[in-house]
Design an enzyme around this catalytic site. Structure first.
Site, PDB file in Angstrom:
ATOM      1  N   ASP A   1      45.386  -1.364  29.314  1.00 36.77           N
ATOM      2  CA  ASP A   1      44.387  -0.312  29.509  1.00 36.77           C
ATOM      3  C   ASP A   1      43.648  -0.591  30.819  1.00 36.77           C
ATOM      4  OD1 ASP A   1      41.930   1.233  29.288  1.00 36.77           O
ATOM      5  OD2 ASP A   1      42.448   1.484  27.183  1.00 36.77           O
ATOM      6  N   LEU A   2      43.458   0.450  31.617  1.00 38.80           N
ATOM      7  CA  LEU A   2      42.763   0.267  32.910  1.00 38.80           C
ATOM      8  C   LEU A   2      41.337  -0.244  32.727  1.00 38.80           C
ATOM      9  CD1 LEU A   2      43.897   3.386  34.954  1.00 38.80           C
ATOM     10  CD2 LEU A   2      44.308   0.992  35.545  1.00 38.80           C
TER      11      LEU A   2
ATOM     12  N   LEU B   1      48.534   5.421  38.878  1.00 40.37           N
ATOM     13  CA  LEU B   1      48.437   6.861  38.595  1.00 40.37           C
ATOM     14  C   LEU B   1      47.552   7.127  37.383  1.00 40.37           C
ATOM     15  CD1 LEU B   1      52.242   7.836  38.873  1.00 40.37           C
ATOM     16  CD2 LEU B   1      50.621   7.323  40.688  1.00 40.37           C
TER      17      LEU B   1
ATOM     18  N   SER C   1      42.517  12.941  33.967  1.00 38.85           N
ATOM     19  CA  SER C   1      42.826  13.802  35.114  1.00 38.85           C
ATOM     20  C   SER C   1      42.402  15.254  34.936  1.00 38.85           C
ATOM     21  CB  SER C   1      44.326  13.739  35.404  1.00 38.85           C
ATOM     22  OG  SER C   1      45.040  14.222  34.298  1.00 38.85           O
TER      23      SER C   1
ATOM     24  N   SER D   1      43.015  12.296  45.254  1.00 40.07           N
ATOM     25  CA  SER D   1      43.168  13.705  44.873  1.00 40.07           C
ATOM     26  C   SER D   1      42.454  14.640  45.841  1.00 40.07           C
ATOM     27  CB  SER D   1      42.559  13.882  43.478  1.00 40.07           C
ATOM     28  OG  SER D   1      42.312  15.238  43.204  1.00 40.07           O
TER      29      SER D   1
ATOM     30  N   GLU E   1      40.783  16.975  44.924  1.00 40.43           N
ATOM     31  CA  GLU E   1      39.474  17.268  44.319  1.00 40.43           C
ATOM     32  C   GLU E   1      38.350  16.539  45.064  1.00 40.43           C
ATOM     33  OE1 GLU E   1      37.933  19.045  41.508  1.00 40.43           O
ATOM     34  OE2 GLU E   1      39.637  20.225  42.143  1.00 40.43           O
TER      35      GLU E   1
ATOM     36  N   TYR F   1      34.913  14.031  37.923  1.00 43.57           N
ATOM     37  CA  TYR F   1      36.277  13.577  38.224  1.00 43.57           C
ATOM     38  C   TYR F   1      36.418  13.320  39.734  1.00 43.57           C
ATOM     39  CZ  TYR F   1      41.276  13.897  39.210  1.00 43.57           C
ATOM     40  OH  TYR F   1      42.541  13.651  39.676  1.00 43.57           O
TER      41      TYR F   1
HETATM   42  O1  F7E Z   1      42.505  24.171  37.646  1.00 43.13           O
HETATM   43  C1  F7E Z   1      40.905  27.477  37.535  1.00 43.13           C
HETATM   44  C2  F7E Z   1      39.996  26.263  37.579  1.00 43.13           C
HETATM   45  O2  F7E Z   1      42.743  22.517  35.794  1.00 43.13           O
HETATM   46  C3  F7E Z   1      42.854  24.862  38.817  1.00 43.13           C
HETATM   47  C4  F7E Z   1      44.339  18.031  38.368  1.00 43.13           C
HETATM   48  O3  F7E Z   1      45.656  17.564  38.393  1.00 43.13           O
HETATM   49  O4  F7E Z   1      44.591  19.048  40.514  1.00 43.13           O
HETATM   50  C5  F7E Z   1      44.216  19.309  39.172  1.00 43.13           C
HETATM   51  O5  F7E Z   1      42.861  19.750  39.108  1.00 43.13           O
HETATM   52  C6  F7E Z   1      41.905  26.028  39.043  1.00 43.13           C
HETATM   53  C7  F7E Z   1      40.415  25.661  38.910  1.00 43.13           C
HETATM   54  O6  F7E Z   1      43.511  21.925  38.143  1.00 43.13           O
HETATM   55  C8  F7E Z   1      41.449  28.230  34.032  1.00 43.13           C
HETATM   56  O7  F7E Z   1      38.620  26.633  37.510  1.00 43.13           O
HETATM   57  C9  F7E Z   1      40.872  29.309  35.814  1.00 43.13           C
HETATM   58  O8  F7E Z   1      39.686  26.259  39.950  1.00 43.13           O
HETATM   59  O9  F7E Z   1      44.816  23.509  36.827  1.00 43.13           O
HETATM   60  P1  F7E Z   1      43.434  23.014  37.009  1.00 43.13           P
HETATM   61  P2  F7E Z   1      42.411  21.263  39.097  1.00 43.13           P
HETATM   62  O10 F7E Z   1      41.068  21.338  38.511  1.00 43.13           O
HETATM   63  O11 F7E Z   1      42.592  21.854  40.453  1.00 43.13           O
HETATM   64  C10 F7E Z   1      43.839  18.045  41.197  1.00 43.13           C
HETATM   65  C11 F7E Z   1      44.471  17.843  42.550  1.00 43.13           C
HETATM   66  C12 F7E Z   1      43.674  16.808  40.403  1.00 43.13           C
HETATM   67  O12 F7E Z   1      43.592  15.722  40.955  1.00 43.13           O
HETATM   68  C13 F7E Z   1      43.413  16.953  38.953  1.00 43.13           C
HETATM   69  O13 F7E Z   1      43.661  15.758  38.248  1.00 43.13           O
HETATM   70  O14 F7E Z   1      42.149  27.004  38.033  1.00 43.13           O
HETATM   71  N1  F7E Z   1      41.082  28.027  36.185  1.00 43.13           N
HETATM   72  N2  F7E Z   1      41.086  29.462  34.502  1.00 43.13           N
HETATM   73  C14 F7E Z   1      41.456  27.321  35.101  1.00 43.13           C
HETATM   74  N3  F7E Z   1      41.784  26.017  34.955  1.00 43.13           N
HETATM   75  C15 F7E Z   1      42.142  25.596  33.718  1.00 43.13           C
HETATM   76  N4  F7E Z   1      42.514  24.302  33.566  1.00 43.13           N
HETATM   77  N5  F7E Z   1      42.137  26.437  32.638  1.00 43.13           N
HETATM   78  C16 F7E Z   1      41.788  27.768  32.730  1.00 43.13           C
HETATM   79  O15 F7E Z   1      41.799  28.497  31.750  1.00 43.13           O
END
Ligand code: F7E
Length: 329
Positions: free
Chosen positions: A57-58, A79, A83, A128, A130, A152
């Site tokens: 565990d990390l 990794l 996430s 990331s 992010e 995150y």
């Molecule tokens: O959201 C919008 C949400 O959760 C993308 C992780 O791998 O990539 C990932 O993070 C976008 C956001 O990915 C929903 O608000 C709309 O703007 O698929 P996501 P993420 O947050 O970009 C980065 C590079 C990482 O490092 C992270 O670990 O989509 N969105 N409606 C939604 N997102 C989710 N999850 N669900 C919805 O219903």
């Protein structure tokens, strides 16, 4: 003798693709697996049976030392993380512990493992996009100011700078890959791409009637995870450790993703199937991410192979087959 790699987060999407990639290169691959009776470990054993699983565990430094002693790796790929960005507001402390401090725990364990001989191990940190959060320039590159918008993202910034710090303080071969969103049929269903492709498959088969999402205007630079793991490996093959942005250089909105996914099952107007809920809006979202991977292209010779349309098609086709098997056959 075969080279040896230890991967944390091996049961995740990237861990599985990286394991397959390294095994194909002739590596002995070891994976750190967390928890008791972990269902993801069972899935890994089925999908990539040649990975040797080590419990750890990390958040438990002694387990990391034990894993390093057992695996005796030449390369460590960190990794492992919590996430899911949305979850990080609900659980900021545990996110900071795993996604942030976990990196320090692994770096420190590696330093002990090298016993002063820094050439003994090379380290990869999964940073990331992010971290760019409220992006201060478009496109984002290695030099762009970091402005994370979620617990995150803040935790990833800690891990990123810790990696740089271990490189600069101890001369460790520690590289950080700033990976933009990368997706695949192995993506967890909590992420927006897989949530959409699964729902599209289910709607087209008549087993789901609607899909509820949050912010449809968010834009992401979406690539294929299988392409991105190769960049991780390339970073560790360089004579000098460094940091690299890994991205496609094209960004699309969630709406664009919906267009492409529904079009694949012959639905041009998806508005009657999709609704939005304020509950799925984030306290502070990242509006637009677009990466500039020029450095990776020129230094590593890396380029993405799968364009957006093919990625969406691959995911929808996978989900159509999976949902057909589950509900129709
Ligand atoms: O959201 C919008 C949400 O959760 C993308 C992780 O791998 O990539 C990932 O993070 C976008 C956001 O990915 C929903 O608000 C709309 O703007 O698929 P996501 P993420 O947050 O970009 C980065 C590079 C990482 O490092 C992270 O670990 O989509 N969105 N409606 C939604 N997102 C989710 N999850 N669900 C919805 O219903």
């Amino acid at each position: 003798m075969a080279r040896r790699a230890l991967i944390t987060g091996v049961t995740g999407q990237d861990g599985m693709y990286l394991s397959e990639f390294l095994l194909a290169q002739g590596y002995d691959v070891f994976g750190l697996v967390r928890g008791q009776n972990n269902p993801k470990a069972t899935l890994l054993a089925e999908e990539v049976p040649d990975v040797r699983q080590i419990a750890g565990d990390l958040m438990d430094p002694s387990s990391l030392q034990r894993a390093l002693a057992l695996a005796e790796p030449d390369e460590v790929y960190n990794l492992g993380a919590i996430s899911y960005v949305a979850y990080s507001w609900e659980n900021p402390h545990v996110t900071a512990d795993v996604t942030g401090k976990g990196v320090l725990n692994m770096l420190a364990a590696c330093l002990t493992y090298t016993g002063g001989d820094h050439s003994r191990v090379r380290f990869y940190q999964a940073s990331s996009s992010e971290m760019f959060g409220k992006a201060q320039e478009i496109p984002q590159r290695e030099s762009t100011l970091l402005w994370p918008r979620s617990p995150y993202g803040v935790s990833k910034v800690f891990g990123h700078y810790m990696t740089i710090n271990y490189r600069e303080s101890y001369g460790m071969h520690a590289s950080s890959g700033i990976l933009f969103n990368h997706e695949s049929p192995r993506r967890g269903p909590e992420f927006v791409t897989r949530k959409i492709t699964r729902a599209v498959a289910r709607i087209s088969l008549g087993v789901q009637s609607e899909l509820t999402l949050g912010n449809l205007d968010a834009q992401r630079d979406w690539g294929y995870a299988g392409d991105y793991v190769e960049a991780m490996w390339l970073m560790l093959q360089q004579p000098e450790a460094d940091d690299y942005v890994i991205a496609t250089g094209v960004s699309h909105s969630v709406r664009d993703f919906l267009d492409a996914a529904f079009a694949h099952v012959g639905i041009a107007d998806w508005s009657r199937y999709v609704r939005t809920s304020p509950h799925l809006m984030r306290p502070a979202d990242v509006d637009r991410l677009l990466g500039d991977a020029t450095k990776a292209r020129t230094h590593l010779g890396w380029r993405p192979r799968v364009p957006f349309e093919d990625l969406v098609r691959m995911m929808v086709e996978h989900d159509l087959k999976e949902q057909w098997t589950l509900h129709v056959r």
